[in-house]
Structures are given as structure tokens and as C-alpha cells.
Write a protein that holds these residues in place. Structure first.
Motif, PDB file in Angstrom:
ATOM      1  N   HIS A  96     -16.748  -2.638 -36.948  1.00  0.00           N
ATOM      2  CA  HIS A  96     -17.056  -1.730 -38.054  1.00  0.00           C
ATOM      3  C   HIS A  96     -16.061  -0.581 -38.100  1.00  0.00           C
ATOM      4  O   HIS A  96     -15.866   0.113 -37.101  1.00  0.00           O
ATOM      5  N   ASP A  97     -15.442  -0.373 -39.265  1.00  0.00           N
ATOM      6  CA  ASP A  97     -14.528   0.759 -39.439  1.00  0.00           C
ATOM      7  C   ASP A  97     -15.356   2.006 -39.722  1.00  0.00           C
ATOM      8  O   ASP A  97     -15.875   2.187 -40.824  1.00  0.00           O
ATOM      9  N   ALA A  98     -15.474   2.865 -38.724  1.00  0.00           N
ATOM     10  CA  ALA A  98     -16.298   4.066 -38.849  1.00  0.00           C
ATOM     11  C   ALA A  98     -15.540   5.242 -39.444  1.00  0.00           C
ATOM     12  O   ALA A  98     -16.128   6.297 -39.677  1.00  0.00           O
ATOM     13  N   ALA A  99     -14.236   5.077 -39.690  1.00  0.00           N
ATOM     14  CA  ALA A  99     -13.414   6.192 -40.153  1.00  0.00           C
ATOM     15  C   ALA A  99     -13.084   6.122 -41.634  1.00  0.00           C
ATOM     16  O   ALA A  99     -12.664   7.122 -42.217  1.00  0.00           O
ATOM     17  N   VAL A 132     -17.027  -2.419 -44.915  1.00  0.00           N
ATOM     18  CA  VAL A 132     -16.203  -1.879 -43.828  1.00  0.00           C
ATOM     19  C   VAL A 132     -16.600  -2.534 -42.504  1.00  0.00           C
ATOM     20  O   VAL A 132     -16.256  -2.039 -41.435  1.00  0.00           O
ATOM     21  N   SER A 133     -17.308  -3.652 -42.569  1.00  0.00           N
ATOM     22  CA  SER A 133     -17.779  -4.303 -41.351  1.00  0.00           C
ATOM     23  C   SER A 133     -17.540  -5.799 -41.411  1.00  0.00           C
ATOM     24  O   SER A 133     -17.743  -6.425 -42.449  1.00  0.00           O
ATOM     25  N   VAL A 134     -17.084  -6.362 -40.301  1.00  0.00           N
ATOM     26  CA  VAL A 134     -16.894  -7.806 -40.170  1.00  0.00           C
ATOM     27  C   VAL A 134     -17.793  -8.304 -39.044  1.00  0.00           C
ATOM     28  O   VAL A 134     -17.600  -7.917 -37.891  1.00  0.00           O
ATOM     29  N   PRO A 135     -18.792  -9.120 -39.336  1.00  0.00           N
ATOM     30  CA  PRO A 135     -19.652  -9.639 -38.271  1.00  0.00           C
ATOM     31  C   PRO A 135     -18.940 -10.701 -37.443  1.00  0.00           C
ATOM     32  O   PRO A 135     -18.126 -11.467 -37.969  1.00  0.00           O
ATOM     33  N   ALA A 136     -19.248 -10.721 -36.175  1.00  0.00           N
ATOM     34  CA  ALA A 136     -18.745 -11.776 -35.288  1.00  0.00           C
ATOM     35  C   ALA A 136     -19.704 -12.956 -35.328  1.00  0.00           C
ATOM     36  O   ALA A 136     -20.891 -12.789 -35.617  1.00  0.00           O
ATOM     37  N   PRO A 137     -19.231 -14.171 -35.055  1.00  0.00           N
ATOM     38  CA  PRO A 137     -20.128 -15.339 -35.018  1.00  0.00           C
ATOM     39  C   PRO A 137     -21.182 -15.173 -33.937  1.00  0.00           C
ATOM     40  O   PRO A 137     -20.858 -15.113 -32.750  1.00  0.00           O
ATOM     41  N   SER A 138     -22.438 -15.099 -34.351  1.00  0.00           N
ATOM     42  CA  SER A 138     -23.503 -14.704 -33.424  1.00  0.00           C
ATOM     43  C   SER A 138     -23.677 -15.676 -32.258  1.00  0.00           C
ATOM     44  O   SER A 138     -23.943 -15.257 -31.131  1.00  0.00           O
ATOM     45  N   GLY A 139     -23.538 -16.980 -32.532  1.00  0.00           N
ATOM     46  CA  GLY A 139     -23.700 -17.931 -31.440  1.00  0.00           C
ATOM     47  C   GLY A 139     -22.677 -17.747 -30.341  1.00  0.00           C
ATOM     48  O   GLY A 139     -22.999 -17.799 -29.148  1.00  0.00           O
ATOM     49  N   THR A 172     -22.659  -3.176 -32.120  1.00  0.00           N
ATOM     50  CA  THR A 172     -21.539  -2.829 -32.984  1.00  0.00           C
ATOM     51  C   THR A 172     -20.465  -2.110 -32.189  1.00  0.00           C
ATOM     52  O   THR A 172     -20.763  -1.228 -31.380  1.00  0.00           O
ATOM     53  N   VAL A 173     -19.220  -2.501 -32.394  1.00  0.00           N
ATOM     54  CA  VAL A 173     -18.089  -1.730 -31.856  1.00  0.00           C
ATOM     55  C   VAL A 173     -17.436  -1.021 -33.031  1.00  0.00           C
ATOM     56  O   VAL A 173     -16.999  -1.662 -33.987  1.00  0.00           O
ATOM     57  N   LEU A 174     -17.404   0.300 -32.966  1.00  0.00           N
ATOM     58  CA  LEU A 174     -16.829   1.110 -34.021  1.00  0.00           C
ATOM     59  C   LEU A 174     -15.324   1.202 -33.861  1.00  0.00           C
ATOM     60  O   LEU A 174     -14.828   1.410 -32.748  1.00  0.00           O
ATOM     61  N   THR A 175     -14.610   1.052 -34.964  1.00  0.00           N
ATOM     62  CA  THR A 175     -13.169   1.288 -34.979  1.00  0.00           C
ATOM     63  C   THR A 175     -12.944   2.685 -35.538  1.00  0.00           C
ATOM     64  O   THR A 175     -13.382   2.989 -36.652  1.00  0.00           O
ATOM     65  N   VAL A 176     -12.294   3.531 -34.764  1.00  0.00           N
ATOM     66  CA  VAL A 176     -12.041   4.911 -35.166  1.00  0.00           C
ATOM     67  C   VAL A 176     -10.542   5.184 -35.136  1.00  0.00           C
ATOM     68  O   VAL A 176      -9.801   4.548 -34.392  1.00  0.00           O
ATOM     69  N   GLU A 185     -16.808   2.376 -28.921  1.00  0.00           N
ATOM     70  CA  GLU A 185     -15.796   2.688 -29.917  1.00  0.00           C
ATOM     71  C   GLU A 185     -14.430   2.360 -29.358  1.00  0.00           C
ATOM     72  O   GLU A 185     -14.187   2.456 -28.157  1.00  0.00           O
ATOM     73  N   ALA A 186     -13.520   1.967 -30.242  1.00  0.00           N
ATOM     74  CA  ALA A 186     -12.127   1.691 -29.903  1.00  0.00           C
ATOM     75  C   ALA A 186     -11.320   1.929 -31.173  1.00  0.00           C
ATOM     76  O   ALA A 186     -11.819   2.511 -32.132  1.00  0.00           O
ATOM     77  N   MET A 187     -10.083   1.460 -31.206  1.00  0.00           N
ATOM     78  CA  MET A 187      -9.217   1.838 -32.310  1.00  0.00           C
ATOM     79  C   MET A 187      -8.600   0.666 -33.063  1.00  0.00           C
ATOM     80  O   MET A 187      -7.811   0.875 -33.977  1.00  0.00           O
ATOM     81  N   GLU A 188      -8.959  -0.574 -32.717  1.00  0.00           N
ATOM     82  CA  GLU A 188      -8.250  -1.710 -33.305  1.00  0.00           C
ATOM     83  C   GLU A 188      -9.115  -2.839 -33.855  1.00  0.00           C
ATOM     84  O   GLU A 188      -8.655  -3.648 -34.662  1.00  0.00           O
ATOM     85  N   GLY A 189     -10.349  -2.968 -33.427  1.00  0.00           N
ATOM     86  CA  GLY A 189     -11.123  -4.177 -33.682  1.00  0.00           C
ATOM     87  C   GLY A 189     -11.262  -4.568 -35.132  1.00  0.00           C
ATOM     88  O   GLY A 189     -11.099  -5.740 -35.487  1.00  0.00           O
ATOM     89  N   HIS A 190     -11.578  -3.621 -36.003  1.00  0.00           N
ATOM     90  CA  HIS A 190     -11.778  -3.959 -37.405  1.00  0.00           C
ATOM     91  C   HIS A 190     -10.494  -4.454 -38.051  1.00  0.00           C
ATOM     92  O   HIS A 190     -10.517  -5.386 -38.868  1.00  0.00           O
TER      93      HIS A 190
END
Length: 249
Positions: free
Chosen positions: A116-119, A139-146, A166-170, A193-198
Motif C-alpha cells: 500500500h502506498d501510504a504517501a 493505491v494498494s496491490v493485494p498479494a495472492p493470499s494463498g 499490510t506493508v506501507l510504502t512511504v 513500513e518500507a520504501m519500495e514494495g508498492h
């Protein structure tokens, strides 16, 4: 987590709209994409993270690991370039990050349920409004739940402390208690939170490729205390997690 301080640091308004995949009759939602039995691209920010992942992968040729640079733009561009040059069934954003207290302790791992892009958004008199709330697409991309659950279960079975959420992209790493509280209030399911995932996830999903995010926690989200960060411990956890990827993917 400010990944530029690690050792060895080196067009669409609707990025998550349903994409038509060649050969399919209907668009595929991101959460329904599943990793194919194919090559896996792992995107880190800096060399220290890349090297930690490579140690865990033990020379496997199914995985291609790159250090694309810190931040969403570098991550998205690096991912897109790598995908254009190869054939991959899955893309993973991997590295270290900050964990929300009570959700992801220092030294643990987080497997993202969504990136999720939180910024991305705007300040208003009523507070922050996301680009989605402003009508500019998700602003969010879900991951394959399985796959998320399978990976988390395998990590736990190996004796590693792991959570999902959720991992926030900031764009600016959190450094105060006030910002941490505001993020936690806006995103109650946030684990890290991290800076690249989204950025990685958007690049992957534009090509109909499943995306995941894996974070090893080096510090709590909140007041910035650089001396208390456990970077080496987080890199060791990342190495251990990468070894489990060999079993799950």
C-alpha cells in the motif's frame, strides 16, 4: 526504514486497475494472480539486502536478485527493466523495514497481505486523503493470499517469528511518535513500513505477474533512534527467510 543508511547503499492514473492478460477472456484481479512455476525476480533496494537474500538462496538459478535502489520510483523502474529483459512467474520486493509495535517486533519477518502506498495523496483541512479517496485510482496491490499464507506458515515452521499484514510504502521514513500513530490509525492492518514494495508490485501487475513483499524488521516504526536499529540481525533474518523461499516457490 531509511534504506539508504544500510551498508553498501547504493502511465496510468489507475495502476491497480484490472489488467487483461493475453489469452484470457476476462481481467484478472491482482489477488487472484498466483506465482507460476517459473523464474522468480527478487527486488531489493541496496546491495546489503541483495547479498543477504543471495546467501539464503544458495546459488539457486531459479531466482534473479537485483538491487534497484531506494524508493518507489527506483524500485518500479528497476523492476520494469528486469521484467522486460527476462521471463518471470513471480516478483518479490524484499529487504529490511520498520515494524509497527505490537504487530511486528524487531528481528521478525512480515509477509505482506497487500502493498500500500501510504504517501500518495494530499493534505486537506480534514487531514491526509489518499489518491484513491481523491479519485485517482487504487493505491494498494493485494498479494495472492494463498501464497502469503503458505509462505508465512513455512517461515513459522522453520522457527522464525512471522506476521502477515499490510506493508506501507512511504517516501519519508517515520521518525516521530505522532507520525507513527497517524499511520497506525489510518491503516489498522499495517504490520510494517518500507520504501519500495508498492512500486515493485505495480510494475509486476502491469504485466499480470504475481507480486509479494517480504520484510525483515530492523527497527520499530516511531521515534528515530538509529543507534538502536538491529540491521545485522534483520539481514540475518532475511537470509533465513530466503532459504524458505526455495521450498515454497
Amino acid at each position: 526504514m531509511d534504506s539508504t543508511e544500510l551498508p553498501d547503499a547504493a502511465d496510468s492514473k489507475h495502476p491497480n486497475e484490472l489488467k487483461y492478460i493475453p489469452g484470457r477472456e476476462a481481467p484478472v484481479p491482482p489477488e487472484q494472480l498466483t506465482p507460476a512455476a517459473d523464474q522468480v525476480l527478487i527486488v531489493t533496494a541496496v546491495a546489503a539486502e541483495r547479498d543477504a537474500v543471495l546467501r539464503g538462496l544458495q546459488g539457486s538459478r531459479r531466482f534473479h536478485v537485483i538491487a534497484a535502489g531506494a524508493g518507489t520510483a527506483a524500485a518500479a523502474a528497476g523492476t520494469a527493466a528486469a521484467l522486460a529483459a527476462g521471463s518471470y512467474g513471480c516478483v518479490i520486493s524484499a529487504g529490511i523495514g520498520g515494524g509497527f509495535p505490537g504487530r511486528a517486533p524487531v528481528g521478525s519477518l512480515v509477509v505482506a497481505s497487500e502493498m500500500h502506498d501510504a504517501a500518495l495523496g494530499a493534505e486537506t483541512p480534514e487531514g491526509f486523503r489518499s489518491a484513491a479517496e481523491l479519485g485517482f485510482g487504487s493505491v494498494s496491490v493485494p498479494a495472492p493470499s494463498g501464497t502469503v499464507q503458505a509462505l508465512a506458515a513455512a517461515l513459522a515452521a522453520a522457527g522464525l517469528t512471522v506476521s502477515t499484514g499490510t506493508v506501507l510504502t512511504v517516501s519519508t521514513a517515520t521518525g516521530t511518535a505522532g507520525t507513527a500513530a497517524a499511520l497506525a490509525a489510518r491503516h489498522p492492518q499495517a504490520a510494517a513500513e518500507a520504501m519500495e514494495g508498492h512500486g515493485v508490485a505495480v510494475a509486476a501487475h502491469k504485466l499480470g505477474i504475481a507480486a509479494l513483499e517480504l520484510r525483515a524488521i530492523s527497527n520499530p516504526v516511531g521515534p528515530r533512534d538509529r543507534a538502536a536499529w538491529k540491521i545485522n540481525e534483520a539481514l540475518d533474518a532475511l537470509t533465513a527467510a530466503a532459504a524458505i523461499l526455495l521450498e515454497v516457490l
